[in-house]
Motif scaffolding. Sequence first.
Motif, mmCIF file in Angstrom:
data_model
loop_
_atom_site.group_PDB
_atom_site.id
_atom_site.type_symbol
_atom_site.label_atom_id
_atom_site.label_comp_id
_atom_site.label_asym_id
_atom_site.label_seq_id
_atom_site.Cartn_x
_atom_site.Cartn_y
_atom_site.Cartn_z
ATOM 1 N N LEU A 31 -45.401 -42.587 -32.913
ATOM 2 C CA LEU A 31 -44.040 -42.922 -32.487
ATOM 3 C C LEU A 31 -44.060 -43.091 -30.977
ATOM 4 C CD1 LEU A 31 -42.006 -40.348 -34.611
ATOM 5 C CD2 LEU A 31 -42.045 -42.831 -34.943
ATOM 6 N N LEU A 32 -43.755 -44.285 -30.517
ATOM 7 C CA LEU A 32 -43.784 -44.602 -29.090
ATOM 8 C C LEU A 32 -42.354 -44.633 -28.559
ATOM 9 C CD1 LEU A 32 -45.525 -45.440 -26.629
ATOM 10 C CD2 LEU A 32 -45.215 -47.815 -27.379
ATOM 11 N N TYR A 33 -42.073 -43.781 -27.584
ATOM 12 C CA TYR A 33 -40.714 -43.693 -27.033
ATOM 13 C C TYR A 33 -40.263 -45.039 -26.488
ATOM 14 C CZ TYR A 33 -37.019 -42.843 -23.648
ATOM 15 O OH TYR A 33 -35.851 -42.917 -22.926
ATOM 16 N N GLU A 34 -39.009 -45.410 -26.807
ATOM 17 C CA GLU A 34 -38.446 -46.654 -26.303
ATOM 18 C C GLU A 34 -37.259 -46.400 -25.381
ATOM 19 O OE1 GLU A 34 -37.070 -50.169 -28.780
ATOM 20 O OE2 GLU A 34 -39.250 -50.353 -28.948
ATOM 21 N N ASN A 35 -36.247 -45.654 -25.858
ATOM 22 C CA ASN A 35 -35.108 -45.381 -24.984
ATOM 23 C C ASN A 35 -34.259 -44.226 -25.530
ATOM 24 O OD1 ASN A 35 -34.163 -47.861 -26.820
ATOM 25 N ND2 ASN A 35 -32.357 -46.661 -26.309
ATOM 26 N N ALA A 36 -33.383 -43.739 -24.656
ATOM 27 C CA ALA A 36 -32.452 -42.660 -25.001
ATOM 28 C C ALA A 36 -31.034 -43.192 -24.896
ATOM 29 C CB ALA A 36 -32.646 -41.473 -24.070
ATOM 30 N N GLU A 37 -30.119 -42.544 -25.616
ATOM 31 C CA GLU A 37 -28.751 -43.063 -25.657
ATOM 32 C C GLU A 37 -27.760 -41.942 -25.956
ATOM 33 O OE1 GLU A 37 -26.192 -46.016 -28.635
ATOM 34 O OE2 GLU A 37 -28.392 -46.198 -28.546
ATOM 35 N N VAL A 38 -26.633 -41.977 -25.270
ATOM 36 C CA VAL A 38 -25.454 -41.221 -25.689
ATOM 37 C C VAL A 38 -24.656 -42.164 -26.576
ATOM 38 C CG1 VAL A 38 -23.341 -40.050 -24.967
ATOM 39 C CG2 VAL A 38 -25.416 -39.842 -23.574
ATOM 40 N N PHE A 39 -24.494 -41.805 -27.848
ATOM 41 C CA PHE A 39 -23.845 -42.710 -28.799
ATOM 42 C C PHE A 39 -22.323 -42.533 -28.709
ATOM 43 C CE2 PHE A 39 -22.458 -44.141 -33.039
ATOM 44 C CZ PHE A 39 -23.021 -45.412 -33.025
ATOM 45 N N ASP A 40 -21.743 -43.206 -27.739
ATOM 46 C CA ASP A 40 -20.304 -43.091 -27.494
ATOM 47 C C ASP A 40 -19.565 -44.320 -28.037
ATOM 48 O OD1 ASP A 40 -21.416 -44.805 -25.642
ATOM 49 O OD2 ASP A 40 -20.396 -43.948 -23.908
ATOM 50 N N HIS A 41 -19.739 -44.558 -29.318
ATOM 51 C CA HIS A 41 -19.087 -45.676 -30.004
ATOM 52 C C HIS A 41 -17.568 -45.583 -29.815
ATOM 53 C CE1 HIS A 41 -17.686 -48.189 -33.333
ATOM 54 N NE2 HIS A 41 -18.894 -48.717 -33.392
ATOM 55 N N PRO A 42 -16.881 -46.725 -29.657
ATOM 56 C CA PRO A 42 -15.423 -46.699 -29.454
ATOM 57 C C PRO A 42 -14.657 -45.895 -30.503
ATOM 58 C CG PRO A 42 -16.248 -48.903 -29.038
ATOM 59 C CD PRO A 42 -17.418 -48.102 -29.544
ATOM 60 N N LYS A 43 -15.119 -45.906 -31.764
ATOM 61 C CA LYS A 43 -14.406 -45.161 -32.804
ATOM 62 C C LYS A 43 -14.456 -43.655 -32.585
ATOM 63 C CE LYS A 43 -14.349 -48.316 -36.740
ATOM 64 N NZ LYS A 43 -14.666 -48.493 -38.170
#
Length: 320
Positions: free
Chosen positions: A270-282
């Motif tokens: 598993l090769l790291y690609e990116n990180a994210e805060v999943f702050d979807h509008p809903k």
Amino acid sequence: MSNGYFGSTIHELAVFYNTENFYSAEARTSQLPNIEFSGLRNWDQFRFQNKLQKIAQVFQLINEKHGVMPMLIGLAEVQGEGVLQHLVSQPVFEGRFNVIHYESMDERGVDVALIYDKSKVEVISSEPISYFFEIEGTEPEKYDTTRDVLHVKLKYGGATVNVFVFHLPSKREKDINRPRRDVILTDIRERIMQMNDLGESVLLMGDFNENPDEENIKNIAFGSNNEKILSNPFEDLFLKGKFSTFHRQFGLLFDQMLISDDFFKQSASLLYENAEVFDHPKLKSWDRKFEGRPFRTFVGSRYLGGYSDHFPVLLKFRKN
């Protein structure tokens, strides 16, 4: 989106989500005598079902955005295995997910847990790591407890990965719990150094109740000889003003995931690609006063009916 054909890129996700008081329909303050959360007195089947559907919808939204369900999902503030079994029985999980959960001695009755895609992940072992703290001025047999740290050793492809799921003691009363967080993270750091020596990968996920730039989080990334043992992709997100939760006027990124450096090697399963805060509008508040913040289930004891007071966070990997 990955489709499995030659030439396509296959991605995998790991997610952590503090679900904010995800109690069973039967939970009452009478069952949890030490609970200080008065809103639970009005918790019922309707509110539980609303919460259940909303948490499931979060993962549907992640699936829609990334084209894949997370293979690993760490959860905090869940009350018992029954809640988790209800969750993984929801259609979005397609019957592929198993639950790892242990009852802790947390006074609110909430725990951490891991659910995982059994078609992709083989679990080797799991254990709850418990911590006990003396209470000053009391008898030695009296002690305070907190939520366990969950350790799961698993296999993905040819790699052995040690996953730790946290919900560390909270910041309250002028951060009286900081020394406890230090004790827990120091112990986990010792365990990680041993895993590094064995060539095993490490993934930490959780609500650390500290931001990425705070001392305890920075310290766990380095071994006894000041060698780097973990990377924190959420440090850059925090510097860019991305937050997973809020307290008064302050944005916080207490929810983080740290990974060992082998996830950055081109040879990694598993090769790291990116990180994210999943702050979807809903998942955001409808109230203009709290624009951009999570749509909470409760404010204090007042029921709002939202998702959680935290946004999920995730790591995206490319499968080699």
